[in-house]
Scaffold this active site. Structure first.
Site, mmCIF file in Angstrom:
data_model
loop_
_atom_site.group_PDB
_atom_site.id
_atom_site.type_symbol
_atom_site.label_atom_id
_atom_site.label_comp_id
_atom_site.label_asym_id
_atom_site.label_seq_id
_atom_site.Cartn_x
_atom_site.Cartn_y
_atom_site.Cartn_z
ATOM 1 N N SER A 150 0.852 -1.187 0.000
ATOM 2 C CA SER A 150 0.000 0.000 0.000
ATOM 3 C C SER A 150 0.884 1.232 0.000
ATOM 4 C CB SER A 150 -0.887 0.006 1.257
ATOM 5 O OG SER A 150 -1.510 1.266 1.450
ATOM 6 N N TYR A 163 -2.830 -0.777 10.267
ATOM 7 C CA TYR A 163 -2.760 -1.071 8.843
ATOM 8 C C TYR A 163 -1.407 -0.672 8.270
ATOM 9 C CZ TYR A 163 -4.008 -1.112 3.876
ATOM 10 O OH TYR A 163 -4.049 -1.364 2.518
ATOM 11 N N LYS A 167 1.532 -3.076 6.465
ATOM 12 C CA LYS A 167 2.015 -2.921 5.090
ATOM 13 C C LYS A 167 3.504 -2.600 5.039
ATOM 14 C CE LYS A 167 -1.793 -4.056 3.185
ATOM 15 N NZ LYS A 167 -1.873 -5.358 2.493
#
Length: 248
Positions: A150, A163, A167
């Site tokens: 991401s 998150y 990533k």
């Protein structure tokens, strides 16, 4: 097993985790239209059934979709045994399964939610690799492993520390793995770009998300890119063409 014959026919066995919605579903349908065999997993049986039906309308091949929680190594191990028995080792793996946390400061977030993000996004990816890569190596064929990253795996952002951490972890995992595999195996971390998915909507809102490309538009570019990866890309952090610019 039909693995070698499929490659000779220009047909690949492509494993996609998190296949039932969003990018995973769009990518499965695009690869299906291109004549490849889809092996997919998800935690949602109803969505898997829907995808199975859709695949049957665009492809005459038999695709294998299995209900699996990738955060469970035991479940992934069982899936691998089924896949190897029914279709053989995959030629391409797309580790797409992922979840995002609610927008919240790190110290104010739910412990269980943070753990779920890490378990799904990092451990889930590791579980798939752990259980499939030995068979890809022993297959003595070209193999590709795409670990979905991401923009937040390469730059920091507030309110999504779980998150973002996952990533950044995917970036490191991919680069380390790339140094461990035989030369015929290519491992990349792939930033898909900004796409109008349910996950994006939870982060920036449905209205803002609607201004970005659809998963279907994205999949046509991503599928071609993935199929054309080579050993020269091993260890790279790549981004799908025309990723979009996130405006907050």
């Amino acid at each position: 097993m039909e693995s070698e014959k499929e490659v000779e026919n220009g047909r690949y066995i492509i494993l996609i985790s998190g296949v039932s919605k969003g990018l995973g579903r769009a990518l499965a349908l695009e690869f299906g239209k291109l004549g490849h065999i889809i092996v997919g997993c998800s935690r949602n049986q109803n969505q898997l059934d829907s995808l199975q039906h859709h695949l049957s309308t665009i492809s005459s091949l038999t695709h294998l979709l299995i209900k699996v929680d990738v955060s469970s190594n035991d479940e992934v191990k069982e899936m691998a045994e089924t896949v190897l028995q029914k279709v053989g080792p995959p030629h391409i793996i797309v580790n797409n399964a992922g979840v995002i946390n609610e927008n919240v400061k790190m110290w104010e977030g739910c412990v269980e939610e943070f753990d779920n993000v890490i378990d799904t996004n990092i451990k889930g990816t590791a579980n798939v690799i752990r259980n499939f890569i030995p068979h890809m190596i022993s297959n003595n064929k070209k193999g590709i492993i795409v670990n979905m990253s991401s923009i937040y795996g390469r730059t920091a952002a507030p309110l999504i520390s779980a998150y973002g951490s996952s990533k950044w972890g995917i970036e490191g995992l991919s680069k380390s793995l790339a140094k461990e595999v035989p030369k015929r195996i290519t491992v990349v971390a792939l930033d898909p770009g900004i796409i109008n998915t349910e996950m994006l909507a939870t982060h920036i809102g449905s209205h803002s998300a609607s201004h970005y490309q659809t998963p279907q538009q994205w999949a046509t570019k991503a599928a071609s890119m993935i199929l054309n990866l080579s050993s020269a890309d091993n260890g790279a952090s790549l981004t799908v063409e025309d990723p979009g610019i996130l405006v907050r």
